[in-house]
Design an enzyme around this catalytic site. Structure first.
Site, mmCIF file in Angstrom:
data_model
loop_
_atom_site.group_PDB
_atom_site.id
_atom_site.type_symbol
_atom_site.label_atom_id
_atom_site.label_comp_id
_atom_site.label_asym_id
_atom_site.label_seq_id
_atom_site.Cartn_x
_atom_site.Cartn_y
_atom_site.Cartn_z
ATOM 1 N N GLY A 12 0.813 -1.216 0.000
ATOM 2 C CA GLY A 12 0.000 0.000 0.000
ATOM 3 C C GLY A 12 0.841 1.257 0.000
ATOM 4 N N GLY A 14 -0.368 4.515 0.334
ATOM 5 C CA GLY A 14 -1.092 5.673 0.836
ATOM 6 C C GLY A 14 -0.184 6.479 1.762
ATOM 7 N N PHE A 15 -0.795 7.308 2.622
ATOM 8 C CA PHE A 15 0.004 8.132 3.534
ATOM 9 C C PHE A 15 0.915 7.277 4.416
ATOM 10 C CE2 PHE A 15 -3.646 11.292 3.172
ATOM 11 C CZ PHE A 15 -2.942 12.157 2.370
ATOM 12 N N GLU A 171 -18.479 17.310 2.459
ATOM 13 C CA GLU A 171 -17.659 18.016 1.468
ATOM 14 C C GLU A 171 -18.170 17.762 0.054
ATOM 15 O OE1 GLU A 171 -13.276 18.126 3.639
ATOM 16 O OE2 GLU A 171 -13.857 16.374 2.468
ATOM 17 N N ASP A 301 -5.164 3.031 7.612
ATOM 18 C CA ASP A 301 -6.534 2.540 7.594
ATOM 19 C C ASP A 301 -6.624 1.022 7.695
ATOM 20 O OD1 ASP A 301 -7.367 5.111 7.381
ATOM 21 O OD2 ASP A 301 -8.031 4.997 5.295
#
Length: 320
Positions: A12, A14-15, A171, A301
């Protein structure tokens, strides 16, 4: 079957995954970073891509470009089909097994449809660049259909239903309403554009439930001011190709249903034998190790990360 060994294998980008790769690379450690996409995405602005406010290139950065000056990081674009935490190994769709001295699971999350009929088939989740591109295409396609034949308006072509009044849903609903006021009138006649409605539905009685009451009141006022029609304290019981049904029996016609109703851990984590907790995420110790699996870590996550008091931290970029 082909095998490769690396000191650290990270699943992964991601961040959490990118941060881990950078930290390890700074110490000269051999790292393999695997992701099914060849880019790192800036998750908080995905909704703006979907609503035509910014371009994909504004939120997606090529992974190989990010690590071009860090030779100790090897980037692979591949679809992982299985994870063996006991062997600290992952296998990809092309039959290659990557084994590590350490395995870091940062596979992110995916939409949780909670078994609601039709949601997985007809709703548009909004958690990746690909999701945003699909939603954007549907939104513009609905405008084209209304422009060709006004009869589509009565079938809900210009209506957008956002399910879930958390940060992503709020949002997105606000951004769609803004597009209805600005972009859509430039695309269609003002009369047609005014026919569009934006709905925000949630089974809870307020928007932004985890936030302060002041924030909730402010967000609700701004949404109403933008023209968003709130359907709170009402769950969605069915999603169809032509709209949704709410728990009070109300039906809303729409060809564009956005799913912001919740997340769960990546399905890659299931059937691995890992200790999974709330949301299908891996239960980890405070140092992010997975109890019972030496050399295996779960981040972002993919994990239920406890704070100093033992309560799980939220799934936010700062935590990752």
């Amino acid at each position: 079957m082909t095998e490769e060994y690396h000191r650290v294998v990270i699943v992964g980008a991601g961040f959490a995954g990118v941060t881990a790769a950078n930290e390890l690379a700074a110490k000269g450690i051999d790292v393999l970073l695997i992701d099914r996409n060849n880019y790192h995405q800036f998750q908080p602005l995905i909704y703006q891509v979907a609503t035509t406010q910014i371009a994909v290139t504004d939120v997606a950065r090529p992974l190989r470009a990010m690590f071009r000056r860090t030779p100790s990081v090897c980037v692979k674009t591949a679809e992982i089909t299985s994870i063996d935490p006991g062997e600290r190994a992952v296998t990809t769709a092309d039959g290659i097994t990557y084994r590590g001295g350490f395995l870091i699971l940062a596979a992110g999350s995916e939409a949780n449809f909670f078994g609601i009929p039709g949601a997985a088939e007809h709703a548009f989740p909004l958690y990746s660049v690909d999701d945003a591109a699909k939603l954007r295409s549907r939104f513009l396609g609905a405008l084209d259909a209304a422009d060709r034949d006004e009869a589509y308006i009565d079938k809900g072509a210009l209506n957008v239903v956002v399910v879930g009044a958390g940060p992503t849903g709020v949002e997105t609903a606000g951004a769609v309403a803004e597009s209805m006021r600005s972009a859509v009138p430039a695309y269609l006649s003002p009369a047609l554009a005014a026919s569009g409605r934006v709905y925000l539905a949630d089974m809870l009685p307020s928007v932004l439930t985890p936030f302060s009451e002041r924030s909730q009141r402010y967000a609700e006022a701004k949404l109403r001011e933008a023209g968003v029609e709130l359907r709170l304290d009402l769950g969605v019981t069915e999603v169809r190709k032509d709209g949704v049904t709410l728990s009070d029996g109300t039906e809303i016609l729409s060809r564009t249903v956005v799913w912001a109703g919740g997340l769960k851990g990546s399905s890659l984590l299931s059937d691995t034998g890992l200790p999974l907790g709330k949301g299908g995420r891996v239960e980890v110790a405070p140092d992010l190790t997975v109890p019972g699996f030496e050399g295996v870590y779960a981040l972002g996550d993919s994990a239920n990360i406890p704070d100093s008091a033992g309560s799980p931290l939220p799934q936010l970029g700062s935590v990752a």
